[in-house]
Design a protein around this motif. Structure first.
Motif, PDB file in Angstrom:
ATOM      1  N   PRO A  71      46.150 -37.852 -57.919  1.00 32.72           N
ATOM      2  CA  PRO A  71      45.785 -39.179 -57.419  1.00 32.72           C
ATOM      3  C   PRO A  71      45.843 -39.235 -55.884  1.00 32.72           C
ATOM      4  N   ASN A  72      45.004 -40.071 -55.303  1.00 29.02           N
ATOM      5  CA  ASN A  72      45.003 -40.349 -53.851  1.00 29.02           C
ATOM      6  C   ASN A  72      44.691 -39.138 -52.976  1.00 29.02           C
ATOM      7  N   VAL A  73      43.829 -38.251 -53.472  1.00 31.76           N
ATOM      8  CA  VAL A  73      43.414 -37.114 -52.644  1.00 31.76           C
ATOM      9  C   VAL A  73      41.984 -37.288 -52.124  1.00 31.76           C
ATOM     10  N   GLY A  74      41.302 -38.353 -52.584  1.00 30.88           N
ATOM     11  CA  GLY A  74      39.942 -38.615 -52.119  1.00 30.88           C
ATOM     12  C   GLY A  74      38.861 -38.273 -53.124  1.00 30.88           C
ATOM     13  N   LYS A  75      39.231 -38.126 -54.399  1.00 31.67           N
ATOM     14  CA  LYS A  75      38.243 -37.772 -55.427  1.00 31.67           C
ATOM     15  C   LYS A  75      37.143 -38.817 -55.554  1.00 31.67           C
TER      16      LYS A  75
ATOM     17  N   ILE B 143      35.302 -27.223 -46.718  1.00 31.60           N
ATOM     18  CA  ILE B 143      36.010 -28.306 -46.034  1.00 31.60           C
ATOM     19  C   ILE B 143      35.063 -29.497 -45.923  1.00 31.60           C
ATOM     20  N   VAL B 144      35.548 -30.670 -46.282  1.00 36.14           N
ATOM     21  CA  VAL B 144      34.714 -31.870 -46.271  1.00 36.14           C
ATOM     22  C   VAL B 144      35.549 -33.063 -45.826  1.00 36.14           C
ATOM     23  N   ASP B 145      34.916 -33.991 -45.130  1.00 34.18           N
ATOM     24  CA  ASP B 145      35.532 -35.292 -44.852  1.00 34.18           C
ATOM     25  C   ASP B 145      34.786 -36.292 -45.728  1.00 34.18           C
ATOM     26  N   ALA B 146      35.334 -36.558 -46.906  1.00 33.50           N
ATOM     27  CA  ALA B 146      34.628 -37.363 -47.902  1.00 33.50           C
ATOM     28  C   ALA B 146      34.320 -38.764 -47.389  1.00 33.50           C
ATOM     29  N   GLY B 147      35.255 -39.349 -46.624  1.00 38.45           N
ATOM     30  CA  GLY B 147      35.030 -40.695 -46.101  1.00 38.45           C
ATOM     31  C   GLY B 147      33.869 -40.749 -45.139  1.00 38.45           C
ATOM     32  N   VAL B 148      33.828 -39.800 -44.206  1.00 32.76           N
ATOM     33  CA  VAL B 148      32.717 -39.741 -43.242  1.00 32.76           C
ATOM     34  C   VAL B 148      31.410 -39.492 -43.963  1.00 32.76           C
ATOM     35  N   GLU B 149      31.395 -38.573 -44.920  1.00 32.25           N
ATOM     36  CA  GLU B 149      30.157 -38.256 -45.627  1.00 32.25           C
ATOM     37  C   GLU B 149      29.653 -39.457 -46.423  1.00 32.25           C
ATOM     38  N   SER B 150      30.572 -40.215 -46.985  1.00 30.84           N
ATOM     39  CA  SER B 150      30.171 -41.412 -47.721  1.00 30.84           C
ATOM     40  C   SER B 150      29.540 -42.433 -46.776  1.00 30.84           C
ATOM     41  N   ASP B 151      30.148 -42.619 -45.598  1.00 32.50           N
ATOM     42  CA  ASP B 151      29.603 -43.554 -44.605  1.00 32.50           C
ATOM     43  C   ASP B 151      28.247 -43.081 -44.083  1.00 32.50           C
ATOM     44  N   LEU B 152      28.122 -41.773 -43.846  1.00 32.23           N
ATOM     45  CA  LEU B 152      26.881 -41.235 -43.281  1.00 32.23           C
ATOM     46  C   LEU B 152      25.719 -41.282 -44.271  1.00 32.23           C
ATOM     47  N   SER B 153      26.032 -41.423 -45.547  1.00 28.98           N
ATOM     48  CA  SER B 153      24.967 -41.498 -46.548  1.00 28.98           C
ATOM     49  C   SER B 153      24.056 -42.694 -46.308  1.00 28.98           C
ATOM     50  N   ASP B 154      24.590 -43.728 -45.630  1.00 28.83           N
ATOM     51  CA  ASP B 154      23.802 -44.935 -45.370  1.00 28.83           C
ATOM     52  C   ASP B 154      23.091 -44.887 -44.017  1.00 28.83           C
ATOM     53  N   VAL B 155      23.279 -43.787 -43.282  1.00 28.06           N
ATOM     54  CA  VAL B 155      22.681 -43.647 -41.950  1.00 28.06           C
ATOM     55  C   VAL B 155      21.389 -42.850 -42.045  1.00 28.06           C
ATOM     56  N   HIS B 156      20.388 -43.244 -41.261  1.00 30.13           N
ATOM     57  CA  HIS B 156      19.106 -42.531 -41.270  1.00 30.13           C
ATOM     58  C   HIS B 156      19.303 -41.075 -40.852  1.00 30.13           C
ATOM     59  N   ASP B 157      18.511 -40.186 -41.465  1.00 33.35           N
ATOM     60  CA  ASP B 157      18.644 -38.740 -41.221  1.00 33.35           C
ATOM     61  C   ASP B 157      18.619 -38.396 -39.733  1.00 33.35           C
ATOM     62  N   ASP B 158      17.741 -39.052 -38.980  1.00 31.24           N
ATOM     63  CA  ASP B 158      17.589 -38.732 -37.556  1.00 31.24           C
ATOM     64  C   ASP B 158      18.826 -39.095 -36.733  1.00 31.24           C
ATOM     65  N   GLU B 159      19.608 -40.065 -37.229  1.00 30.33           N
ATOM     66  CA  GLU B 159      20.757 -40.542 -36.466  1.00 30.33           C
ATOM     67  C   GLU B 159      22.064 -39.845 -36.840  1.00 30.33           C
ATOM     68  N   ARG B 160      22.061 -39.103 -37.935  1.00 30.69           N
ATOM     69  CA  ARG B 160      23.303 -38.503 -38.423  1.00 30.69           C
ATOM     70  C   ARG B 160      23.925 -37.509 -37.441  1.00 30.69           C
ATOM     71  N   PRO B 161      23.131 -36.639 -36.790  1.00 30.37           N
ATOM     72  CA  PRO B 161      23.761 -35.691 -35.856  1.00 30.37           C
ATOM     73  C   PRO B 161      24.587 -36.377 -34.770  1.00 30.37           C
ATOM     74  N   ASP B 162      24.074 -37.502 -34.235  1.00 31.77           N
ATOM     75  CA  ASP B 162      24.811 -38.224 -33.194  1.00 31.77           C
ATOM     76  C   ASP B 162      26.122 -38.788 -33.746  1.00 31.77           C
ATOM     77  N   PHE B 163      26.049 -39.357 -34.956  1.00 28.48           N
ATOM     78  CA  PHE B 163      27.256 -39.905 -35.565  1.00 28.48           C
ATOM     79  C   PHE B 163      28.274 -38.805 -35.847  1.00 28.48           C
ATOM     80  N   ARG B 164      27.783 -37.650 -36.277  1.00 27.31           N
ATOM     81  CA  ARG B 164      28.684 -36.531 -36.552  1.00 27.31           C
ATOM     82  C   ARG B 164      29.431 -36.097 -35.287  1.00 27.31           C
TER      83      ARG B 164
END
Length: 366
Positions: A11-15, A239-260
Motif C-alpha cells: 500500500p501507498n507505493v504509487g500503484k 525508474i518512473v515518476d508516476a505522479g509526473v507522468e499522470s499529470d503530463l498525460s493531459d499536456v500536449h505532446d509538443d509541450e511535454r519536453p519543457d514541462f519535463r
C-alpha cells in the motif's frame, strides 16, 4: 496475442497513480474487441517510432500498435499467503497475468504513510517476493502429495511433473523463486497448469516523486543495497515518476519536453515501463503496412514465418506457402513496397525463416 502485466506492490507505493498514468495512454477499445472491458485493466500501446514512420510512408488510414494489458491488482500486505488482506483473491489475480510489474516506493514523504513506518525499497521487495514464494510453496507441496500418489502407475507426464516439483520445493523453502530452478522442457511444460507466481518474470518499477528526497538521488546505503540486489538477481528495473507522468498525460505532446525539464524528469518512465514489459516476455514486433492499415503484430522472439503468420490468421500458418519480407529501415529508405520489389529487395522466405524484430511482411497461403 494478448499479454497482461499485473501491477503489484505494498500500500501507498504509487500503484494507483501509476495505473492512472498508464490508462491515460490507453488505446481505442474498438481496435481490440478481444480485450476484457474491466475498470482494473488498462490497454496501452507499445511505443514504436517505426510504426509511425511506416504509416507515413504508406499514407495509412489507420494505425494499430502492439498492446500490453496492465492489470491493477489490490495492494499486498505481509501475510497475504496466509490470508491477510485480500489474501487468496489477491494471489489468484496474479496467477492470471503473464508477468509482474512490482512497484517499489523510492521517495521519502511524511504526508504519505509507509506501512513499515520507513522507506526501505529492498525490504519492501523482500516482503512481496517472500509472500509469492510462500504462496507457491503451499501450492507445490499440495500438488506434490497428489502427484507422488498418482505417478506410481508410471505415467510419463506425471513423473515429469513430480521430478519438477521435487526440484522446486527445496528452492522455495530457501526463499528462492521457482524461476531460479533449472528445468528441462518437459518439466516446464508439466508445471504450466500450476501458474506458479514465482515462475512469472518480474519488472521492478522504481517510483520516484518530484519535490521529495528520492532514494536513488540520495545515493546512500539504501540505493547501494538495492542496486546490489538487482545485480545479484539479474533483475530488470525501470525508474518512473508516476505522479509526473499522470499529470503530463493531459499536456500536449509538443509541450511535454519543457514541462519535463522544469520538473527534472528527463525520460518518459511510462514508455520505459511499457517497452520493458514487452521485452521482459521476450516479445518482438513485425509489421504489415498499406493504405488501409499499418499494424504491429506481437510474436515471441524466435518464431518462424508460419508461426508469425498465425498472429494474423491461422490459415497463414496452416496453409503457409511463403512470406515476402524486408527490414523496416530498408523499406523506408526505398520509399515504397513496389519500389523495393522493383529493386529486388523483397526477399521470399520459407517455413524455416525466423522472423526478426522490425520485419515488414506479406504472407502467401494456399
Amino acid at each position: 496475442m494478448s499479454l497482461s502485466v499485473g501491477i503489484v506492490g505494498l500500500p501507498n507505493v504509487g500503484k494507483s497513480t501509476l495505473f492512472n498514468a498508464l490508462t491515460k495512454k490507453g488505446v481505442p477499445a474498438e481496435n481490440y474487441p478481444f480485450c476484457t472491458i474491466d475498470p482494473s485493466v488498462g490497454v496501452v500501446a507499445v511505443p514504436d517510432h517505426r510504426l509511425q514512420a511506416l504509416s507515413k510512408m504508406s499514407n495509412t488510414q489507420k494505425i494499430v500498435p502492439a498492446i500490453v494489458e496492465f492489470v491493477d491488482i489490490a495492494g499486498l500486505v505481509k501475510g497475504a499467503s496466509e490470508g491477510e488482506g485480500l489474501g487468496n483473491q489477491f494471489l489468484q489475480h496474479i496467477r492470471e497475468v503473464d508477468a509482474i510489474a512490482e512497484v517499489v516506493r523510492m521517495f521519502d514523504d511524511e504526508d504519505v504513510h509507509h506501512v513499515a513506518g520507513q522507506v526501505d525499497p529492498l525490504h519492501d521487495i523482500e516482503i512481496i517476493d517472500m509472500e509469492l514464494v510462500l504462496a507457491d510453496l503451499q501450492s507445490v507441496e499440495k500438488r506434490l502429495d497428489r502427484v507422488e500418489r498418482d505417478s506410481k502407475g508410471g505415467d510419463k507426464e506425471l513423473l515429469a511433473e513430480r521430478d519438477a516439483l521435487l526440484k522446486i520445493v527445496p528452492a522455495l523453502k530457501e526463499g528462492k523463486a521457482a524461476r531460479t530452478v533449472e528445468l528441462n522442457e518437459k518439466e516446464l511444460a508439466a508445471l504450466h497448469t500450476l501458474h506458479l507466481l514465482t515462475m512469472k518474470p518480474i519488472l521492478y518499477v522504481l517510483n520516484r516523486k518530484a519535490g521529495t528526497v528520492n532514494v536513488d538521488a540520495e545515493n546512500g546505503e539504501r540505493w547501494r543495497e538495492l542496486r546490489d540486489f538487482f545485480d545479484r538477481a539479474h533483475a530488470q528495473y525501470v525508474i518512473v515518476d508516476a505522479g509526473v507522468e499522470s499529470d503530463l498525460s493531459d499536456v500536449h505532446d509538443d509541450e511535454r519536453p519543457d514541462f519535463r525539464r522544469e520538473l527534472g524528469v528527463a525520460d518518459d518512465g511510462i514508455d520505459a515501463l511499457i517497452k520493458g514489459s514487452y521485452s521482459l516476455l521476450n516479445l518482438i514486433s513485425y509489421f504489415t503496412t498499406g493504405e488501409k492499415e499499418t499494424r504491429a503484430w506481437t510474436i515471441t522472439r524466435g518464431a518462424t514465418a508460419p508461426e508469425a503468420g498465425a498472429a494474423i490468421h491461422t490459415d497463414f500458418r496452416d496453409k503457409f506457402i511463403r512470406a515476402e519480407v524486408i527490414a523496416w529501415d530498408k523499406l523506408l529508405e526505398i520509399g515504397s513496397w513496389s519500389g523495393a520489389r522493383d529493386k529486388g529487395q523483397i526477399r521470399s522466405e520459407g517455413k524455416e525463416y525466423v522472423v526478426q524484430d522490425g520485419d515488414v511482411m506479406e504472407f502467401r497461403h494456399s
